[in-house]
Motif scaffolding. Structure first.
Motif, mmCIF file in Angstrom:
data_model
loop_
_atom_site.group_PDB
_atom_site.id
_atom_site.type_symbol
_atom_site.label_atom_id
_atom_site.label_comp_id
_atom_site.label_asym_id
_atom_site.label_seq_id
_atom_site.Cartn_x
_atom_site.Cartn_y
_atom_site.Cartn_z
ATOM 1 N N GLU A 34 0.419 -1.386 0.369
ATOM 2 C CA GLU A 34 -0.489 0.100 0.164
ATOM 3 C C GLU A 34 1.138 1.642 -0.218
ATOM 4 O O GLU A 34 1.490 1.319 1.109
ATOM 5 N N ASP A 35 0.760 2.223 -1.287
ATOM 6 C CA ASP A 35 1.642 3.513 -0.732
ATOM 7 C C ASP A 35 0.631 5.118 -0.855
ATOM 8 O O ASP A 35 0.847 5.889 -1.027
ATOM 9 N N TYR A 36 -0.600 4.691 -0.334
ATOM 10 C CA TYR A 36 -1.819 5.262 -0.392
ATOM 11 C C TYR A 36 -2.078 6.436 -1.274
ATOM 12 O O TYR A 36 -2.179 7.872 -1.356
ATOM 13 N N TYR A 38 0.355 8.086 -3.059
ATOM 14 C CA TYR A 38 1.440 8.531 -3.664
ATOM 15 C C TYR A 38 2.083 7.617 -4.681
ATOM 16 O O TYR A 38 2.310 8.993 -5.424
ATOM 17 N N SER A 132 -3.004 13.084 4.593
ATOM 18 C CA SER A 132 -3.441 12.103 5.370
ATOM 19 C C SER A 132 -3.119 11.810 7.101
ATOM 20 O O SER A 132 -2.420 12.455 7.193
ATOM 21 N N LYS A 160 -10.749 8.664 2.159
ATOM 22 C CA LYS A 160 -10.735 7.350 1.957
ATOM 23 C C LYS A 160 -9.909 7.095 3.244
ATOM 24 O O LYS A 160 -9.298 7.143 3.763
ATOM 25 N N GLN A 161 -10.819 5.913 3.599
ATOM 26 C CA GLN A 161 -10.008 4.973 4.732
ATOM 27 C C GLN A 161 -9.138 4.050 4.243
ATOM 28 O O GLN A 161 -9.768 3.410 3.917
ATOM 29 N N TYR A 162 -8.002 3.322 4.847
ATOM 30 C CA TYR A 162 -7.254 2.566 4.654
ATOM 31 C C TYR A 162 -7.230 1.777 5.781
ATOM 32 O O TYR A 162 -7.846 2.547 6.960
ATOM 33 N N THR A 164 -5.143 -0.103 7.482
ATOM 34 C CA THR A 164 -4.060 0.530 8.562
ATOM 35 C C THR A 164 -4.803 1.800 9.861
ATOM 36 O O THR A 164 -3.777 1.633 11.054
ATOM 37 N N LEU A 166 -5.113 4.699 8.364
ATOM 38 C CA LEU A 166 -4.756 6.022 7.854
ATOM 39 C C LEU A 166 -5.962 6.637 7.025
ATOM 40 O O LEU A 166 -7.018 5.286 6.475
ATOM 41 N N GLN A 168 -7.393 9.399 4.185
ATOM 42 C CA GLN A 168 -7.258 10.709 3.819
ATOM 43 C C GLN A 168 -8.055 11.226 3.222
ATOM 44 O O GLN A 168 -8.755 10.483 2.643
#
Length: 177
Positions: A34-36, A38, A132, A160-162, A164, A166, A168
């Motif tokens: 996962e790079d969120y 980026y 983020s 957006k919810q991840y 982990t 995080l 964003q």
């Protein structure tokens, strides 16, 4: 027309770094898969603007964190660098941004730090905010928006919810009527 995007991570209590500038706490969310967003964001930008303290943090990494992109480092200090893609800027932000735009660079990533972010905010030069929020409370450090910050109305583009933890959020500056 140049678009400036503040793309940054902050703790839940609004800090972008510890008081000593350290950002090791960001690694709590490092995962291989996962790079969120980026990578896609990095491909969409033409140039980077950052303050000298943020630049010095970048120098501490094993590799230069902004390869293939021209980096404009805002500073009043006399810094030197062997990299041809790093330019030191001492002009006020409005003039410097006009000079960057004159070079044909349209999508600008405002990396940080807090003082430079505030300078851009003071002149309403940030068009979009991608923030983020990291699920950690630092209890102190370098604030994302150091006071005094002007009031700025924003509209939500996406969030957006991840897995982990995080979160964003992507905002656009509302045009003043």
């Amino acid at each position: 027309m140049t678009k400036v995007t503040l793309y940054i991570a902050a703790s839940l209590d609004g800090y972008i770094a510890r008081s000593d500038g350290k950002i090791e706490w960001l690694s709590i969310l490092d995962t291989e898969d996962e790079d969120y967003g980026y990578g896609d964001f990095y491909e969409s930008i033409d140039a980077i603007v950052l303050g000298s303290k943020t630049y010095e943090v970048g120098l501490s990494f094993d590799e230069w964190p902004y390869p293939g992109k021209k980096s404009f480092v805002f500073t009043q200090r006399h810094l030197q660098c062997d990299r041809k893609d790093v330019v030191f800027v001492s002009d006020p932000v409005k003039q410097a941004l006009a000079d960057i735009e004159a070079q044909g660079l349209e999508n600008i990533w405002l990396v940080g730090g807090g003082e430079l972010i505030n300078s851009f905010l003071q002149h309403s030069l940030i068009d979009e905010y991608i923030i983020s929020t990291i699920p950690i409370i630092l209890g102190g450090g370098i604030p994302l928006f150091p006071p005094p910050s002007p009031e700025e109305e924003l509209e939500l583009i996406t969030s957006k919810q991840y897995p982990t933890g995080l979160l964003q959020t992507h905002y656009r500056r509302k045009e003043k009527i």
